[in-house]
Design a protein around this motif. Structure first.
Motif, PDB file in Angstrom:
ATOM      1  N   LEU A  35     -10.268  12.656  21.807  1.00  0.00           N
ATOM      2  CA  LEU A  35     -10.954  11.856  20.985  1.00  0.00           C
ATOM      3  C   LEU A  35     -10.963  12.549  19.758  1.00  0.00           C
ATOM      4  N   SER A  36     -11.304  14.022  19.903  1.00  0.00           N
ATOM      5  CA  SER A  36     -11.559  14.859  18.540  1.00  0.00           C
ATOM      6  C   SER A  36     -10.065  14.883  18.000  1.00  0.00           C
ATOM      7  N   LEU A  87      -9.524  11.324  16.091  1.00  0.00           N
ATOM      8  CA  LEU A  87     -10.319  11.039  14.963  1.00  0.00           C
ATOM      9  C   LEU A  87     -10.039  12.199  13.800  1.00  0.00           C
ATOM     10  N   ARG A  88      -9.547  13.456  14.071  1.00  0.00           N
ATOM     11  CA  ARG A  88      -9.183  14.386  13.299  1.00  0.00           C
ATOM     12  C   ARG A  88      -8.023  13.920  12.360  1.00  0.00           C
ATOM     13  N   HIS A 114     -11.864   6.019  11.999  1.00  0.00           N
ATOM     14  CA  HIS A 114     -13.300   6.448  11.940  1.00  0.00           C
ATOM     15  C   HIS A 114     -14.455   5.003  11.897  1.00  0.00           C
ATOM     16  N   ASP A 115     -13.785   3.984  11.104  1.00  0.00           N
ATOM     17  CA  ASP A 115     -14.810   3.084  11.066  1.00  0.00           C
ATOM     18  C   ASP A 115     -14.629   1.982  12.260  1.00  0.00           C
ATOM     19  N   TYR A 149     -13.936   3.325  15.290  1.00  0.00           N
ATOM     20  CA  TYR A 149     -14.825   3.977  16.449  1.00  0.00           C
ATOM     21  C   TYR A 149     -16.186   3.854  16.041  1.00  0.00           C
ATOM     22  N   LEU A 150     -16.517   3.907  14.929  1.00  0.00           N
ATOM     23  CA  LEU A 150     -18.185   3.915  14.613  1.00  0.00           C
ATOM     24  C   LEU A 150     -18.554   2.628  14.869  1.00  0.00           C
ATOM     25  N   ASP A 151     -17.808   1.635  14.499  1.00  0.00           N
ATOM     26  CA  ASP A 151     -18.189   0.092  14.731  1.00  0.00           C
ATOM     27  C   ASP A 151     -18.486  -0.086  16.172  1.00  0.00           C
ATOM     28  N   PHE A 152     -17.426   0.533  17.172  1.00  0.00           N
ATOM     29  CA  PHE A 152     -17.612   0.235  18.562  1.00  0.00           C
ATOM     30  C   PHE A 152     -18.743   0.692  19.116  1.00  0.00           C
ATOM     31  N   ILE A 153     -18.871   2.187  18.717  1.00  0.00           N
ATOM     32  CA  ILE A 153     -19.926   2.876  19.298  1.00  0.00           C
ATOM     33  C   ILE A 153     -21.362   2.354  18.681  1.00  0.00           C
TER      34      ILE A 153
END
Lengths: 539, 173
Positions: free
Chosen positions: A32-33, A36-37, A43-44, A46-50
């Motif tokens: 995952l790191s 995302l890196r 990023h969006d 991932y952040l939206d799902f989280i």
């Protein structure tokens, strides 16, 4: 979106799920790191799902809180390690409302839940009714099972303090300090019934009418400070009025039986006066400020026995006011062998005795260029910890000395504050990297600062209020010989800059170890010595 | 800070608590850890209110404090391999604080979507997010823990899709 992008998104969601479930493996976290890196455009997503997971956490947080409300932590409103509520809060209901708001926020299950609206403050007012008082401070408090607070919250109900001292603040503004053993029932924010025990009440005008009912009579405060002692065997109630006026009223009719004024006392048994109360022993009615002092005094014994302690200066004024006493020499056989290198008492030059963290506690005030304490720390060390409580009035210079070896020879130790209030830890002759990790201490507030140096680990660390503030990995080993030092000042070395490093503020307590304390150990020192439950944090 | 400002501070706290909580979860998805960090953040906010400038936007300030706690959390667990790398967390922190997640709308959509779940699935979601462990839920329903995890994954994805559809105006209300 390309098929490969879809595959990547699927993988991202799978990884987000295992992170959310807490079932991720090391390989999952690494993968995952990497994604995302390397793919910031995801990023969006991932952040939206989280955030859906976060919204679910929030939605059911109320329920989670409710299922966890049985714990009793005498001080901890938030976590077992930390404590809240201020001894500096002004006595206003508005502030109490704010306190309740914060509690409502921390423990949504405990209070009527409201959606965030512009009428939030109205919500706070209604929430207030469910809490009669809050725990402000305590020392060694133990409550009987089922008769203690919920965290820091005292709802109406029965309470029994078995051990220790507790400071409560009622929502109407009255402060009550309970010295164990005490048994009382909180009826609401203005009324309590006391079966037995000793309490000191400090009631501002807003809390006039604050009433304690005892088996003997009703004691109605008219905005004042008083002590009340109720005997367990017969309910005999001794009243001492320190300031203002307290009315003693008949339990049944409410008729005023007597008005007791400042400096007076009374004893009532079964609604009948028996003249004045016995002579007052002030120590039986601790003040709010005495609680922290008591906690610190209890902890001192433990500190003195600490492994590797080289010197311990509690900063209490001695008969000879020019001596800063190192009380480590007062050890008894049970404390174990004395350390190898003996640190003598310090010699106070210029610095004056002033008040410390609590009433009755001393500190040294450094406010002139010529103020310092001379100290010698003989020997060479692999590891070292220097910890102290300091309250800075101003930061006048680039460097402001806490404890500095004189001059700047190889192996000297310099522990000081920058102009911004960040601690700096230097070991002369050793190159290092510098990492700022936390915020500086706050001017005008007591703060705990600690320096740990470990040559084997090649690391120097500075802590503020128990939190890592600066870290300096050493690029090479060197020697460490503090030698002749000055507290609150520096004897400048010829040719070195920033020659004036005099401290402007107070120091209260200094301890030195021949080992590097862990963050957890530093945190414990802060907990034991904090001036009140609300300590200025470094964020 | 006078009492009026205290009230204003409290009001901002109450209004923005959900955003701060969700910001923390975005960086630390484990709900127990996130909850602990959120509470630590609340404590620090509470302790720092005198340092808050009322003329500034509250959320970035509060998220900055939360960020410090998150950073400390990861630093303390730096030896654990089961976590995101520090540089990635920093990148996410920056982006997460910039995102405006339409919090209230999302919660409303989520509630509607939860109502569309089967009773069993909704029950499991409620139990899990309400604080029960997966093992407890599994034992209660005579299922394996693995089955519960898989079900949670599926339901989370379904809810995510449903919420986004509703927010985009694609669902009949």
């Amino acid at each position: 979106m390309s098929p490969s992008a879809n595959v990547l998104l699927d993988e991202l969601r799978r990884l987000a799920n295992v992170m959310a479930n807490g079932t991720a493996s090391a390989a999952d976290a690494a993968r995952l790191s990497t994604i995302l890196r390397e793919r910031p455009e995801l990023h969006d997503a991932y952040l939206d799902f989280i955030d859906t997971h976060a919204a679910l956490c929030w939605e059911f947080r109320n329920q989670a809180e409710l299922s966890n409300t049985n714990h009793i932590a005498p001080v901890a409103i938030v976590t077992p390690r930390r404590s809240v509520v201020s001894m500096w809060l002004p006595w206003t209901t508005a502030v109490f409302a704010t306190v309740v708001a914060v509690i409502a926020w921390l423990h949504p299950g405990a209070l009527p839940r409201r959606e965030p609206t512009n009428e939030a403050v109205i919500g706070i007012a209604s929430a207030q009714e469910s809490i009669a008082a809050l725990l402000v401070d305590e020392a060694g408090a133990e409550f009987a099972p089922g008769r203690g607070p919920d965290g820091a919250r005292f709802a109406p109900g029965e309470y029994e303090l078995l051990k220790g001292v507790v400071h409560l603040r009622f929502s109407q503004g009255a402060d009550m300090v309970l010295a164990s053993p005490v048994r009382l029932e909180i009826v609401d924010s203005q009324h309590t019934r006391m079966a037995y025990g000793k309490v000191r009440v400090i009631a501002p005008p807003a809390a006039a009418g604050f009433t304690i009912k005892t088996p003997a009579a009703d004691f109605v405060d008219l905005g004042t400070e008083f002590g009340l002692s109720v005997a367990p065997e017969n309910g005999a109630s001794d009243l001492y009025v320190f300031d203002g006026q307290v009315n003693v009223a008949d339990r049944a009719s409410g008729k005023v039986l007597s008005e007791v004024l400042e400096g007076q006392s009374s004893r009532y048994v079964d609604g009948v006066t028996r003249g004045e109360a016995p002579e007052l022993k002030a120590s039986e009615f601790p003040t709010p400020g005495a609680i922290g002092f008591e906690r610190w005094q209890d902890h001192q014994h433990q500190t003195r026995r600490d492994r590797g302690l080289l010197a311990y200066f509690p900063f209490q004024r001695a008969a000879d006011e020019s001596v800063l006493a190192n009380v480590l020499g007062d050890r008894d056989a049970a404390d174990g062998p004395a350390p190898q290198n003996t640190v003598a008492d310090g010699r106070i030059v210029g610095a004056r005795w002033a008040s410390g963290r609590w009433p009755g506690k001393d500190a040294l005030l450094f406010d002139r260029d010529s103020d310092y304490v001379q100290l010698d720390i003989p020997g060479e060390y692999q590891e070292l910890t220097i910890a102290m409580w300091v309250k800075v009035d101003r930061l006048d210079f680039e460097f402001n000395a806490l404890l500095n070896s004189e001059l700047a020879d190889i192996g000297d130790v310099h522990f000081q504050l920058t102009r911004l209030g960040s601690p700096r830890c230097g070991l002369i002759g050793v190159k290092y990297e510098d990492k700022d990790l936390g915020n500086p201490l706050v001017i005008g507030r007591w703060a705990h600062v600690a320096l740990t140096v470990s040559r084997p680990d090649l690391i120097k660390r500075c802590y503020v209020n128990g939190k890592l503030s600066r870290e300096r990995p050493m690029l090479e080993d060197g020697t460490m010989r503090p030698g002749a030092c000055r507290i609150g000042n520096w004897l400048p070395a010829p040719g070195w800059g920033h020659s004036n490093r005099s401290l402007r503020g107070r120091i209260d307590e200094l301890a030195i170890w021949n080992r590097a304390l862990t963050e957890e150990e530093v945190h414990k020192l802060v907990e034991a010595g904090r001036p009140g439950l609300l300590l200025g944090e470094d964020y | 800070m006078d009492s009026t400002q205290h009230q204003q501070f409290a009001e901002r706290v109450v209004l923005n608590q959900q955003r701060i909580f969700r910001y923390v979860v975005s960086l630390v998805p484990n709900r127990a850890d996130a909850d602990e960090l959120f509470q630590q953040t609340c404590l620090t906010l509470w302790e720092s209110w005198e340092r808050y400038d009322m003329s500034l936007d509250f959320v970035p300030w509060a998220c900055g404090i939360a960020h410090n706690h998150v950073r400390n959390f990861y630093r303390k667990r730096q030896n654990s391999q089961v976590q995101l790398d520090a540089d990635v967390v920093e990148m996410l922190a920056t982006r997460s604080s910039q995102l405006r997640q339409r919090d209230d709308e999302k919660i409303a959509a989520l509630r509607a979507c939860l109502n569309e779940l089967t009773e069993r699935n909704r029950g499991i979601v409620e139990n899990y997010y309400g604080g029960m462990s997966v093992q407890e839920i599994a034992a209660q329903r005579d299922l394996s823990a693995n089955a519960i995890y898989k079900l949670l994954d599926r339901v989370r994805e379904a809810l995510h899709g449903c919420v986004n559809l509703r927010l985009a105006g694609g669902a009949a209300s």
